[in-house]
Design a protein around this motif. Structure first.
Motif, PDB file in Angstrom:
ATOM      1  N   TYR A   1      -8.253  -0.011 -12.092  1.00  0.00           N
ATOM      2  CA  TYR A   1      -9.100   0.937 -11.373  1.00  0.00           C
ATOM      3  C   TYR A   1     -10.226   0.170 -10.679  1.00  0.00           C
ATOM      4  N   PRO A   2     -10.814   0.742  -9.646  1.00  0.00           N
ATOM      5  CA  PRO A   2     -11.847   0.032  -8.887  1.00  0.00           C
ATOM      6  C   PRO A   2     -12.943  -0.527  -9.788  1.00  0.00           C
ATOM      7  N   ASN A   3     -13.214  -1.795  -9.601  1.00  0.00           N
ATOM      8  CA  ASN A   3     -14.285  -2.502 -10.309  1.00  0.00           C
ATOM      9  C   ASN A   3     -14.089  -2.546 -11.817  1.00  0.00           C
ATOM     10  N   GLN A   4     -12.840  -2.543 -12.242  1.00  0.00           N
ATOM     11  CA  GLN A   4     -12.553  -2.634 -13.671  1.00  0.00           C
ATOM     12  C   GLN A   4     -11.515  -3.716 -13.930  1.00  0.00           C
ATOM     13  N   GLY A   5     -11.312  -4.017 -15.209  1.00  0.00           N
ATOM     14  CA  GLY A   5     -10.259  -4.952 -15.592  1.00  0.00           C
ATOM     15  C   GLY A   5      -8.908  -4.268 -15.576  1.00  0.00           C
ATOM     16  N   LEU A   6      -7.901  -4.942 -16.106  1.00  0.00           N
ATOM     17  CA  LEU A   6      -6.545  -4.412 -16.102  1.00  0.00           C
ATOM     18  C   LEU A   6      -6.243  -3.696 -17.409  1.00  0.00           C
ATOM     19  N   GLN A   7      -5.459  -2.654 -17.296  1.00  0.00           N
ATOM     20  CA  GLN A   7      -5.072  -1.847 -18.448  1.00  0.00           C
ATOM     21  C   GLN A   7      -3.558  -1.683 -18.450  1.00  0.00           C
ATOM     22  N   LEU A   8      -2.936  -1.850 -19.604  1.00  0.00           N
ATOM     23  CA  LEU A   8      -1.490  -1.708 -19.691  1.00  0.00           C
ATOM     24  C   LEU A   8      -1.105  -0.240 -19.526  1.00  0.00           C
ATOM     25  N   LEU A   9      -0.203   0.019 -18.571  1.00  0.00           N
ATOM     26  CA  LEU A   9       0.319   1.372 -18.356  1.00  0.00           C
ATOM     27  C   LEU A   9       1.525   1.631 -19.243  1.00  0.00           C
TER      28      LEU A   9
ATOM     29  N   THR B   1       0.316  -3.261  -5.830  1.00  0.00           N
ATOM     30  CA  THR B   1       0.477  -2.150  -4.900  1.00  0.00           C
ATOM     31  C   THR B   1      -0.753  -1.282  -4.991  1.00  0.00           C
ATOM     32  N   SER B   2      -1.372  -1.061  -3.861  1.00  0.00           N
ATOM     33  CA  SER B   2      -2.572  -0.232  -3.813  1.00  0.00           C
ATOM     34  C   SER B   2      -2.156   1.220  -3.584  1.00  0.00           C
ATOM     35  N   LEU B   3      -2.388   2.052  -4.587  1.00  0.00           N
ATOM     36  CA  LEU B   3      -2.061   3.480  -4.492  1.00  0.00           C
ATOM     37  C   LEU B   3      -3.320   4.244  -4.090  1.00  0.00           C
ATOM     38  N   ALA B   4      -3.230   4.941  -2.986  1.00  0.00           N
ATOM     39  CA  ALA B   4      -4.359   5.744  -2.507  1.00  0.00           C
ATOM     40  C   ALA B   4      -3.930   7.206  -2.509  1.00  0.00           C
ATOM     41  N   VAL B   5      -4.560   7.999  -3.361  1.00  0.00           N
ATOM     42  CA  VAL B   5      -4.230   9.424  -3.457  1.00  0.00           C
ATOM     43  C   VAL B   5      -5.270  10.200  -2.670  1.00  0.00           C
ATOM     44  N   ASN B   6      -4.799  10.922  -1.701  1.00  0.00           N
ATOM     45  CA  ASN B   6      -5.680  11.677  -0.808  1.00  0.00           C
ATOM     46  C   ASN B   6      -5.613  13.170  -1.107  1.00  0.00           C
ATOM     47  N   PRO B   7      -6.757  13.851  -0.925  1.00  0.00           N
ATOM     48  CA  PRO B   7      -6.769  15.302  -1.208  1.00  0.00           C
ATOM     49  C   PRO B   7      -5.998  16.081  -0.143  1.00  0.00           C
TER      50      PRO B   7
ATOM     51  N   GLN C   1       0.847  -1.190   0.000  1.00  0.00           N
ATOM     52  CA  GLN C   1       0.000   0.000   0.000  1.00  0.00           C
ATOM     53  C   GLN C   1       0.885   1.242   0.000  1.00  0.00           C
ATOM     54  N   VAL C   2       0.483   2.216  -0.795  1.00  0.00           N
ATOM     55  CA  VAL C   2       1.208   3.487  -0.831  1.00  0.00           C
ATOM     56  C   VAL C   2       0.184   4.613  -0.740  1.00  0.00           C
ATOM     57  N   PRO C   3       0.113   5.276   0.408  1.00  0.00           N
ATOM     58  CA  PRO C   3      -0.741   6.456   0.511  1.00  0.00           C
ATOM     59  C   PRO C   3       0.063   7.706   0.149  1.00  0.00           C
ATOM     60  N   VAL C   4      -0.552   8.624  -0.565  1.00  0.00           N
ATOM     61  CA  VAL C   4       0.147   9.819  -1.004  1.00  0.00           C
ATOM     62  C   VAL C   4      -0.866  10.941  -1.157  1.00  0.00           C
ATOM     63  N   PHE C   5      -0.406  12.171  -0.968  1.00  0.00           N
ATOM     64  CA  PHE C   5      -1.278  13.314  -1.163  1.00  0.00           C
ATOM     65  C   PHE C   5      -1.291  13.740  -2.629  1.00  0.00           C
ATOM     66  N   GLU C   6      -2.403  14.307  -3.015  1.00  0.00           N
ATOM     67  CA  GLU C   6      -2.567  14.785  -4.385  1.00  0.00           C
ATOM     68  C   GLU C   6      -1.458  15.782  -4.731  1.00  0.00           C
ATOM     69  N   GLU C   7      -0.945  15.677  -5.955  1.00  0.00           N
ATOM     70  CA  GLU C   7       0.106  16.516  -6.532  1.00  0.00           C
ATOM     71  C   GLU C   7       1.499  16.162  -6.005  1.00  0.00           C
ATOM     72  N   ALA C   8       1.597  15.201  -5.140  1.00  0.00           N
ATOM     73  CA  ALA C   8       2.912  14.740  -4.680  1.00  0.00           C
ATOM     74  C   ALA C   8       3.458  13.729  -5.678  1.00  0.00           C
ATOM     75  N   PRO C   9       4.792  13.541  -5.692  1.00  0.00           N
ATOM     76  CA  PRO C   9       5.373  12.485  -6.543  1.00  0.00           C
ATOM     77  C   PRO C   9       5.190  11.124  -5.890  1.00  0.00           C
TER      78      PRO C   9
ATOM     79  N   ILE D   1      -6.094  12.473  -7.854  1.00  0.00           N
ATOM     80  CA  ILE D   1      -7.051  11.596  -7.173  1.00  0.00           C
ATOM     81  C   ILE D   1      -7.416  10.416  -8.064  1.00  0.00           C
ATOM     82  N   SER D   2      -7.542  10.672  -9.350  1.00  0.00           N
ATOM     83  CA  SER D   2      -7.960   9.636 -10.297  1.00  0.00           C
ATOM     84  C   SER D   2      -6.916   8.526 -10.479  1.00  0.00           C
ATOM     85  N   ASP D   3      -5.731   8.715  -9.970  1.00  0.00           N
ATOM     86  CA  ASP D   3      -4.702   7.666 -10.040  1.00  0.00           C
ATOM     87  C   ASP D   3      -4.889   6.602  -8.971  1.00  0.00           C
ATOM     88  N   THR D   4      -5.827   6.802  -8.081  1.00  0.00           N
ATOM     89  CA  THR D   4      -6.112   5.794  -7.053  1.00  0.00           C
ATOM     90  C   THR D   4      -6.525   4.495  -7.726  1.00  0.00           C
TER      91      THR D   4
END
Lengths: 114, 116
Positions: free
Chosen positions: B39-47, B110-116, B10-18, B83-86
């Motif tokens: 993304y939540p409730n979706q399939g996988l997408q190549l980054l 890795t679960s990325l959680a972007v917080n405002p 898990q990686v928590p991070v604030f919005e606009e941070a690297p 935020i949408s990168d969560t």
């Protein structure tokens, strides 16, 4: 790239029943795979779907429980047989072209077994 | 055979941070490397993917990753997250050779959680 459509997108099923998931690819892919993703987990490969022949199963998965068909290059089905609550999971279809291993995924089928 | 280790579950991070999501692999043969996003409730997408050539690869949504052969790493980075990168991020590796080495080997995510 390939667009992969799966259906159903979700279902709730009773213990002991079977469910067939369909996967359609919009272009020809050389390889198709079925994965399982249990809640909060990574992907586990169930099998490689082979066109016109029996699928190749990974350790821990058997044809009687997860029969797979692939009658042509762009369509495959996965059946989850005699379901139990432990089969509750997301089932993902994927396809790949070329030799680099890049895969394209469907949206997944979310299965809940009561 | 190959294996993949994503060092942070898990990686928590604030919005606009690297952010950097770490991925290490092991393999006895040359490899292709991938990062996928779910993304939540979706399939996988190549980054993005590393096949050959430049070790710095750029992907969608402003993400990039650097292949470091000596450290057997393929860390994913973004200079400013939204935020949408969560989402859940998966690192995967595949050997160049045929046979069993052709299967994608997946990290645990890795679960990325972007917080405002």
């Amino acid at each position: 790239s390939a667009v992969i459509s799966q259906k159903p997108s979700r279902d709730i099923c009773q213990r002991g029943t079977s469910l067939t998931i369909q996967c359609q690819v919009d272009s020809q892919v050389t390889m198709m795979f079925w994965y399982r993703q249990q809640p909060g987990q990574s992907l586990t490969l169930i099998a490689t779907a082979n066109q016109g022949s029996e699928a190749t199963y990974e350790s821990g998965f058997v044809i009687d429980k997860f029969p797979i068909s692939r009658p042509n290059l762009t369509f495959s089905t996965l059946t989850v047989s005699n379901m139990s609550p432990e089969d509750s999971s997301i089932y993902l279809c994927s396809g790949g072209t070329g030799n680099t291993g890049e895969l394209f995924f469907g949206e997944g089928s979310r299965l809940t077994v009561l | 055979a190959q294996s993949v280790t994503q060092l942070d579950s898990q990686v928590p991070v604030f919005e606009e941070a690297p952010v950097e999501l770490r991925c290490n692999y092991s393999s006895s043969v040359s490899v292709y490397l991938f990062w996928y996003v779910q993304y939540p409730n979706q399939g996988l997408q190549l980054l993005l993917k590393y096949l050959s050539g430049s070790t710095l690869v750029k992907g969608i949504n402003g993400f990039e990753a650097e292949f470091n052969k000596s450290q057997t790493s393929f860390h994913l980075r973004k200079p400013s997250v939204h935020i949408s990168d969560t989402a859940e991020y998966f690192c995967a590796v595949r050997g160049h050779n045929a046979g069993n080495n052709r299967k994608l080997i997946w990290g645990l995510g890795t679960s990325l959680a972007v917080n405002p």
